[in-house]
Design a protein around this motif. Structure first.
Motif, PDB file in Angstrom:
ATOM      1  N   VAL A 120       1.462   2.978   2.701  1.00 47.13           N
ATOM      2  CA  VAL A 120       1.033   3.741   3.635  1.00 47.13           C
ATOM      3  C   VAL A 120       1.969   3.720   5.000  1.00 47.13           C
ATOM      4  O   VAL A 120       2.678   2.714   5.323  1.00 47.13           O
ATOM      5  N   GLN A 168     -10.003   9.437   9.444  1.00 47.57           N
ATOM      6  CA  GLN A 168     -10.132   8.874   8.281  1.00 47.57           C
ATOM      7  C   GLN A 168     -11.491   9.224   7.334  1.00 47.57           C
ATOM      8  O   GLN A 168     -11.336   9.398   6.194  1.00 47.57           O
ATOM      9  N   ALA A 173      -0.978   4.767   9.420  1.00 49.04           N
ATOM     10  CA  ALA A 173      -2.269   3.879   9.344  1.00 49.04           C
ATOM     11  C   ALA A 173      -3.356   4.667   9.883  1.00 49.04           C
ATOM     12  O   ALA A 173      -4.388   4.150   9.339  1.00 49.04           O
ATOM     13  N   ARG A 213      -4.260   7.558   8.974  1.00 48.31           N
ATOM     14  CA  ARG A 213      -4.892   8.426   7.702  1.00 48.31           C
ATOM     15  C   ARG A 213      -5.457   7.268   6.612  1.00 48.31           C
ATOM     16  O   ARG A 213      -5.157   6.253   6.701  1.00 48.31           O
ATOM     17  N   SER A 260      -2.270   7.914   1.311  1.00 46.22           N
ATOM     18  CA  SER A 260      -0.696   7.477   1.062  1.00 46.22           C
ATOM     19  C   SER A 260      -0.050   8.523   0.514  1.00 46.22           C
ATOM     20  O   SER A 260      -0.853   9.626  -0.006  1.00 46.22           O
ATOM     21  N   SER A 273       0.841  -1.196   0.042  1.00 44.20           N
ATOM     22  CA  SER A 273      -0.015  -0.082   0.048  1.00 44.20           C
ATOM     23  C   SER A 273       0.802   1.107  -0.065  1.00 44.20           C
ATOM     24  O   SER A 273       0.450   2.365  -0.588  1.00 44.20           O
ATOM     25  N   ASN A 279      -5.216   4.018   1.575  1.00 40.44           N
ATOM     26  CA  ASN A 279      -5.314   3.124   3.064  1.00 40.44           C
ATOM     27  C   ASN A 279      -6.816   2.294   3.067  1.00 40.44           C
ATOM     28  O   ASN A 279      -7.077   1.694   4.054  1.00 40.44           O
ATOM     29  N   ASP A 282      -9.013  -0.844   2.083  1.00 39.18           N
ATOM     30  CA  ASP A 282      -9.107  -2.292   1.707  1.00 39.18           C
ATOM     31  C   ASP A 282      -9.864  -2.343   0.379  1.00 39.18           C
ATOM     32  O   ASP A 282     -10.287  -1.295  -0.466  1.00 39.18           O
TER      33      ASP A 282
END
Length: 414
Positions: free
Chosen positions: A337, A391, A340, A342, A345, A335, A352, A354
């Motif tokens: 990133v 987020q 984590a 946030r 990236s 990723s 970030n 899925d």
């Protein structure tokens, strides 16, 4: 009082000169006692350009390191940060290629960078240089990384040609028109000098061996000039070892390299730049798919075919919806990133998420582009479920600024 300060400064200069002479004498004596010479190879890189340039790809760097057979690899991070497992976000070639390579082979790692304390960063620049804002800008400082078309032609040994770095050399040698604006250049010179000293220390720790330095190409020539007079050090150009051939590169390719190439070009802001080598990206994705279809590869394949105009927007939306329905908790093999907490990236506003959430977001993007704002909002809301308040705020902020606003320029099929 003025005379006192002048005398103190002269005394300090004399002391510094005597220390330098003593250090040089000590090094010369050590060199005479231990004549073994350490070879230093400074590979200048454009940070993360490996992800867009096939002739500079991650597997090529991996294969080069194998060909070099180093006793130590120096990377561009401060010793203190490296000890914490902390890297610059964008130095893909360090934390994602050189460091794992060294650890797989049991090769010594030497962090050689220097940076001013955070308090000094704030004093000189008005901000901390390693702390991005809550919403990163599209361009400029802290902006998402993307490359111009010419970078796609970059070669592994690009920095070996002095002509490619002449602008950097001119900038480093030319003070700013106003002295108050000269801090970046002055820090660059000091930083590069200390990088060279740490490389020299690494060389002394491996007498008669070989040290490979993977560092931003801006630093390469100055580092080499400083090391040129270092006793017991012989600087050679990376290209003197020869370029890894296609078979070597293929043998050193890895799933995480292919994932990084596909993600950077298809899901990051690079996808909207107009500078994507689709043949290179397609080969990386095909290599991933050879190991079997996964939620990750299905999403990347849909995005690739949409950007290339091979499928319609309606087909892409249907695929994204179907993928979201059965992706479960699947993530991406890579990723990029760093934080984590946030949602983004360093190259992707939604990096970030899925696979399920990303499929929903991509479906929302294309649904909005098709003119159905209500359905797009519903998909976006579903994508946001389960995110932290921070987020969620970032996701909605990027969506509104970069996708939903009339002046936004979302990636379009080519």
């Amino acid at each position: 009082m003025k005379n006192w300060w002048r005398g103190a400064l002269l005394a300090l200069q004399a002391f510094a000169a005597s220390v330098a002479d003593a250090q040089q004498t000590a090094r010369s004596g050590a060199a005479a006692a231990a004549p073994a010479t350490t070879t230093v190879i400074v590979l200048g890189v454009d940070h993360a350009a490996q992800l867009v340039a096939e002739r500079d790809q991650p597997a090529a760097l991996d294969a080069f390191l194998d060909r070099a057979k180093p006793d130590a690899i120096c990377i561009e991070r401060t010793p203190e940060a490296f000890a914490r497992g902390d890297f610059y976000e964008f130095t893909y070639e360090a934390q994602d290629v050189a460091v794992p390579f060294a650890r797989r082979r049991g090769i010594a790692l030497c962090p050689i960078d220097w940076e001013p304390p955070v308090e000094d960063q704030r004093l000189g620049f008005g901000l901390a240089l390693d702390t991005p804002p809550e919403l990163r800008p599209l361009k400029g400082m802290f902006g998402f990384l993307a490359f111009a078309p010419q970078t796609l032609q970059r070669d592994l040994f690009h920095a070996d040609d002095p002509a490619h770095l002449c602008k950097v050399a001119d900038w480093a040698a030319t003070p700013a028109a106003k002295a108050r604006n000269d801090l970046p250049r002055r820090l660059y010179l000091y930083r590069t000098y200390l990088q060279a000293q740490r490389i020299a220390a690494a060389a002394r720790a491996h007498p008669g061996g070989r040290v490979v330095v993977v560092v931003g190409e801006f630093h390469k020539r100055d580092i080499e000039a400083i090391l040129a007079d270092e006793p017991g050090v012989r600087v050679v150009q990376p290209s003197s070892l020869g370029r890894p051939d296609a078979h070597e590169i293929a043998a050193h390719d890895r799933p995480e390299y292919r994932t990084a190439i596909a993600r950077f070009n298809l899901l990051g802001v690079q996808s909207a730049s107009g500078a994507v080598d689709y043949a290179f990206v397609g080969r990386a994705l095909a290599g991933l798919e050879a190991g079997g279809a996964t939620p990750q590869t299905r999403l990347l394949r849909t995005r690739l075919e949409l950007l290339q105009g091979r499928i319609s927007r309606a087909e892409a939306i249907a695929r994204y919806r179907a993928l979201a329905a059965d992706a479960g908790t699947a993530g991406f093999a890579w990723s990029g990133v760093k934080d984590a907490a946030r949602v983004d990236s360093w190259f992707d506003p939604f990096g970030n998420l899925d696979v399920r959430r990303r499929a929903l977001l991509e479906a929302a993007r294309e649904t909005l582009a098709a003119g159905d704002a209500t359905a797009a909002t519903a998909l976006l809301d579903e994508s946001a479920q389960g995110l932290s308040p921070r987020q969620l705020g970032q996701l909605r902020g990027y969506w509104q600024r970069d996708i939903a606003t009339p002046n936004a320029d979302p990636p379009k099929p080519l």
